[in-house]
Design a protein around this motif. Structure first.
Motif, mmCIF file in Angstrom:
data_model
loop_
_atom_site.group_PDB
_atom_site.id
_atom_site.type_symbol
_atom_site.label_atom_id
_atom_site.label_comp_id
_atom_site.label_asym_id
_atom_site.label_seq_id
_atom_site.Cartn_x
_atom_site.Cartn_y
_atom_site.Cartn_z
ATOM 1 N N GLU A 88 0.107 7.832 16.764
ATOM 2 C CA GLU A 88 -0.287 7.509 15.369
ATOM 3 C C GLU A 88 -0.427 8.616 14.540
ATOM 4 O OE1 GLU A 88 -3.635 5.147 14.840
ATOM 5 O OE2 GLU A 88 -2.747 3.538 16.282
ATOM 6 N N LEU A 89 -0.501 9.949 14.921
ATOM 7 C CA LEU A 89 -0.666 11.215 13.906
ATOM 8 C C LEU A 89 0.792 11.483 13.633
ATOM 9 C CD1 LEU A 89 -3.710 12.920 15.675
ATOM 10 C CD2 LEU A 89 -3.569 12.017 13.260
ATOM 11 N N SER A 90 1.799 11.122 14.587
ATOM 12 C CA SER A 90 3.292 11.463 14.265
ATOM 13 C C SER A 90 3.559 10.727 13.191
ATOM 14 C CB SER A 90 3.981 11.197 15.390
ATOM 15 O OG SER A 90 3.624 12.174 16.503
ATOM 16 N N LEU A 91 3.145 9.276 13.265
ATOM 17 C CA LEU A 91 3.419 8.483 12.118
ATOM 18 C C LEU A 91 3.106 8.849 10.579
ATOM 19 C CD1 LEU A 91 4.876 5.876 11.019
ATOM 20 C CD2 LEU A 91 3.100 4.593 11.934
ATOM 21 N N ALA A 92 1.397 9.138 10.816
ATOM 22 C CA ALA A 92 0.870 9.480 9.496
ATOM 23 C C ALA A 92 1.428 10.990 9.223
ATOM 24 C CB ALA A 92 -0.635 9.814 10.137
ATOM 25 N N LEU A 93 2.077 11.788 9.898
ATOM 26 C CA LEU A 93 2.606 12.770 9.264
ATOM 27 C C LEU A 93 3.917 12.669 8.463
ATOM 28 C CD1 LEU A 93 2.034 15.536 12.120
ATOM 29 C CD2 LEU A 93 1.012 15.767 9.520
ATOM 30 N N LYS A 94 4.526 11.547 9.085
ATOM 31 C CA LYS A 94 5.987 11.004 8.411
ATOM 32 C C LYS A 94 5.629 10.336 6.952
ATOM 33 C CE LYS A 94 8.500 10.412 12.637
ATOM 34 N NZ LYS A 94 9.296 9.493 13.483
ATOM 35 N N ASP A 147 -4.247 16.667 0.851
ATOM 36 C CA ASP A 147 -5.313 16.420 1.984
ATOM 37 C C ASP A 147 -4.804 15.584 2.862
ATOM 38 O OD1 ASP A 147 -6.841 17.930 0.405
ATOM 39 O OD2 ASP A 147 -7.679 16.276 -0.919
ATOM 40 N N GLU A 148 -4.089 14.452 2.800
ATOM 41 C CA GLU A 148 -3.630 13.716 3.909
ATOM 42 C C GLU A 148 -2.816 14.619 5.002
ATOM 43 O OE1 GLU A 148 -5.518 11.279 1.144
ATOM 44 O OE2 GLU A 148 -3.915 12.850 0.748
ATOM 45 N N ILE A 149 -1.859 15.190 4.479
ATOM 46 C CA ILE A 149 -0.958 16.228 5.333
ATOM 47 C C ILE A 149 -2.057 16.969 6.093
ATOM 48 C CG2 ILE A 149 0.714 17.853 5.605
ATOM 49 C CD1 ILE A 149 1.936 16.602 2.918
ATOM 50 N N ALA A 150 -3.002 17.665 5.615
ATOM 51 C CA ALA A 150 -3.843 18.594 6.317
ATOM 52 C C ALA A 150 -4.629 17.913 7.227
ATOM 53 C CB ALA A 150 -4.710 19.361 5.286
ATOM 54 N N ASP A 151 -5.017 16.824 6.953
ATOM 55 C CA ASP A 151 -6.059 15.889 7.850
ATOM 56 C C ASP A 151 -5.103 15.627 8.892
ATOM 57 O OD1 ASP A 151 -8.649 14.972 8.358
ATOM 58 O OD2 ASP A 151 -7.966 12.974 7.351
ATOM 59 N N ALA A 152 -4.062 15.011 8.944
ATOM 60 C CA ALA A 152 -3.259 14.719 9.890
ATOM 61 C C ALA A 152 -2.864 15.951 11.001
ATOM 62 C CB ALA A 152 -2.012 13.947 9.560
ATOM 63 N N LEU A 153 -2.529 17.127 10.541
ATOM 64 C CA LEU A 153 -2.357 18.159 11.012
ATOM 65 C C LEU A 153 -3.688 18.636 11.832
ATOM 66 C CD1 LEU A 153 -0.342 20.325 8.519
ATOM 67 C CD2 LEU A 153 0.403 19.456 10.626
ATOM 68 N N TYR A 154 -4.696 18.427 11.121
ATOM 69 C CA TYR A 154 -5.894 18.878 11.780
ATOM 70 C C TYR A 154 -6.296 18.100 13.052
ATOM 71 C CZ TYR A 154 -11.092 18.930 12.673
ATOM 72 O OH TYR A 154 -12.219 19.077 13.377
ATOM 73 N N ASN A 155 -6.231 16.697 12.928
ATOM 74 C CA ASN A 155 -6.328 15.861 14.056
ATOM 75 C C ASN A 155 -5.281 15.898 15.200
ATOM 76 O OD1 ASN A 155 -8.813 14.054 13.724
ATOM 77 N ND2 ASN A 155 -7.780 14.090 11.647
ATOM 78 N N LEU A 206 0.796 -1.162 0.113
ATOM 79 C CA LEU A 206 0.076 0.006 0.033
ATOM 80 C C LEU A 206 0.990 1.377 -0.105
ATOM 81 C CD1 LEU A 206 -2.989 0.337 0.090
ATOM 82 C CD2 LEU A 206 -2.854 0.935 2.566
ATOM 83 N N PRO A 207 0.629 2.195 -0.874
ATOM 84 C CA PRO A 207 1.565 3.277 -0.922
ATOM 85 C C PRO A 207 1.624 4.248 0.283
ATOM 86 C CG PRO A 207 -0.143 3.394 -2.866
ATOM 87 C CD PRO A 207 -0.529 2.241 -1.818
ATOM 88 N N PRO A 208 2.624 4.717 0.810
ATOM 89 C CA PRO A 208 2.688 5.474 2.219
ATOM 90 C C PRO A 208 1.797 6.510 2.419
ATOM 91 C CG PRO A 208 4.985 5.376 0.980
ATOM 92 C CD PRO A 208 4.088 4.930 0.009
ATOM 93 N N ASN A 209 1.177 7.237 1.638
ATOM 94 C CA ASN A 209 0.215 8.333 1.479
ATOM 95 C C ASN A 209 -1.282 7.411 1.892
ATOM 96 O OD1 ASN A 209 -0.502 11.226 1.334
ATOM 97 N ND2 ASN A 209 -1.973 10.258 -0.215
ATOM 98 N N GLU A 210 -1.659 6.227 1.118
ATOM 99 C CA GLU A 210 -2.791 5.632 1.601
ATOM 100 C C GLU A 210 -2.706 5.167 3.124
ATOM 101 O OE1 GLU A 210 -5.096 6.243 -0.287
ATOM 102 O OE2 GLU A 210 -3.946 6.527 -2.259
ATOM 103 N N LYS A 211 -1.551 4.727 3.521
ATOM 104 C CA LYS A 211 -1.057 4.231 4.862
ATOM 105 C C LYS A 211 -1.483 5.472 5.736
ATOM 106 C CE LYS A 211 2.053 0.515 3.810
ATOM 107 N NZ LYS A 211 3.194 0.050 4.100
ATOM 108 N N ALA A 212 -0.819 6.375 5.444
ATOM 109 C CA ALA A 212 -1.359 7.808 6.218
ATOM 110 C C ALA A 212 -2.748 7.979 6.588
ATOM 111 C CB ALA A 212 -0.573 8.849 5.730
#
Length: 381
Positions: free
Chosen positions: A287-293, A299-307, A259-265
């Motif tokens: 988990e969000l620290s991992l998602a941001l990496k 959109d995925e970066i913004a969603d992780a930052l929001y949460n 699965l591409p890293p962005n989809e995992k994020a």
């Protein structure tokens, strides 16, 4: 106009394929979307499904006796209704409709929640009503409604073929089929959870065949992801949040390595958002620290930052929370900031500045600022 055709089970799938072809012939400007026809090899199936439901202005639910309680049908019906409500506006609006097409069923056999939709039966009158409704929605989108006379002429020409194909499906026996989540009987929540547990346990017993194992694993993790979305968007308190967390956890455990890293994020962020709702803030932050990496797209970066901002705010780490919010607003200046997550920074000057910026972007500062405390983000917050 994009038309989403929903199905679950073998008979329903055959009906959906017929609808796909019929709509293209009847209304050339319509863009039917049906998973078995519209998802190309190599595409992320779940992402395509979610995107198509959000963009659809018209939905057809292909219902048969064996799929009335299918989680897939119920999920897609609710998602289409939410998408249509979101797309609709006052005045010159897009008319969003969801119409159940009944094959081997009568209207009286529908129960809630599907009974809230205006269904049609699979006879000439029912298909004509469906054609009129689709044509009306298309007219709002294209500002050019084909005349009823012209539509009737084309409908009459296509009817003999459509009638023969539908009759052949109506004669099929209602075989049990678990494809795409179809089910022949209604399962309790406990039975459904037990079934999911059995699938996970059975992964250990799959023969050492990499191709078969990969295929089964992909089907499992996608099913779990959709179940997680369904329960997360129910917003029915802790019980539905706990069910969402359960399915997202299964999805994480079975998602493929390729699965591409962005989809995992994206998946990790959705899982963390539910942890945030449940007050498990340290786990969510990790988990969000991992998602941001992992996240690579806007959109995925913004969603992780929001949460992450919500988690940090709830923990009282106001400065770090505001740092995340400012980065998020750079990417998504339209996203609402609910009081439930940002109460600790609500009166901070930096937060108030962000509120004004969001209000200015939406072009309705007074209405937004008056409703911020009662409105939540429509997806995963």
């Amino acid at each position: 106009m994009k038309v989403f055709v929903s199905w679950s089970g073998e008979r329903s799938k055959k009906v959906a394929l017929i609808m796909f072809d019929w709509l293209k012939d009847l209304l050339p400007n319509a863009e039917p979307w049906m998973s078995a026809r519209s998802v190309e090899a190599g595409q992320w199936w779940v992402g395509e499904l979610q995107s198509s439901m959000q963009e659809a202005e018209f939905g057809i639910l292909c219902l048969t006796p064996e799929n009335l309680q299918s989680p897939w049908i119920l999920f897609e019906a609710g998602a289409l209704m939410m998408a249509n409500n979101k797309n609709g506006t006052e005045g010159n609006a897009k008319i969003g409709r969801v119409i159940p097409l009944l094959v081997g069923l009568r209207k009286a056999e529908l129960t809630f929640p599907l009974a809230q939709f205006q269904a049609v039966e699979s006879d000439r009158q029912g298909f004509w009503e469906l054609a009129l409704a689709a044509n009306q929605s298309l007219a709002v989108d294209e500002s050019a409604e084909p005349s009823k006379v012209a539509l009737n002429k084309k409908f009459a020409a296509l009817w003999p073929t459509l009638q023969a194909r539908i009759q052949s499906i109506q004669e099929m026996s209602a075989a049990t089929d678990d494809q795409k989540g179809g089910a022949g009987k209604k399962l309790s929540d406990r039975e459904m959870l037990q079934e999911v547990l059995e699938k996970v346990r059975n992964l250990e017993n799959v023969p050492n065949n990499n191709i078969n194992r990969a295929a089964e694993q992909q089907q499992d993790w996608e099913d779990y992801f959709i179940q997680g979305l369904h329960h997360a968007n129910r917003r029915n308190g802790r019980e539905s949040d706990k069910q969402a967390l359960y399915y997202y956890s299964l999805c994480k455990a079975t998602m493929p390595d390729y699965l591409p890293p962005n989809e995992k994020a994206r998946l990790i962020t959705y899982h963390a958002a539910i942890l945030k709702r449940l007050g498990r803030l340290d786990e969510a932050e990790s988990e969000l620290s991992l998602a941001l990496k992992l996240a690579t797209q806007h959109d995925e970066i913004a969603d992780a930052l929001y949460n992450m901002a919500g988690v940090l705010s709830m923990k009282g780490e106001t400065s770090q929370a505001l740092d995340c919010l400012e980065k998020m607003v750079e990417r998504q200046p339209w996203r609402r900031l609910p009081h439930a997550y940002f109460f600790n920074v609500w009166h901070e000057p930096r937060f108030q500045a962000l509120q004004r910026r969001i209000a200015h972007h939406l072009g309705n500062e007074a209405r937004l600022l008056g409703q911020l405390k009662t409105r939540n983000d429509p997806m995963h917050d």
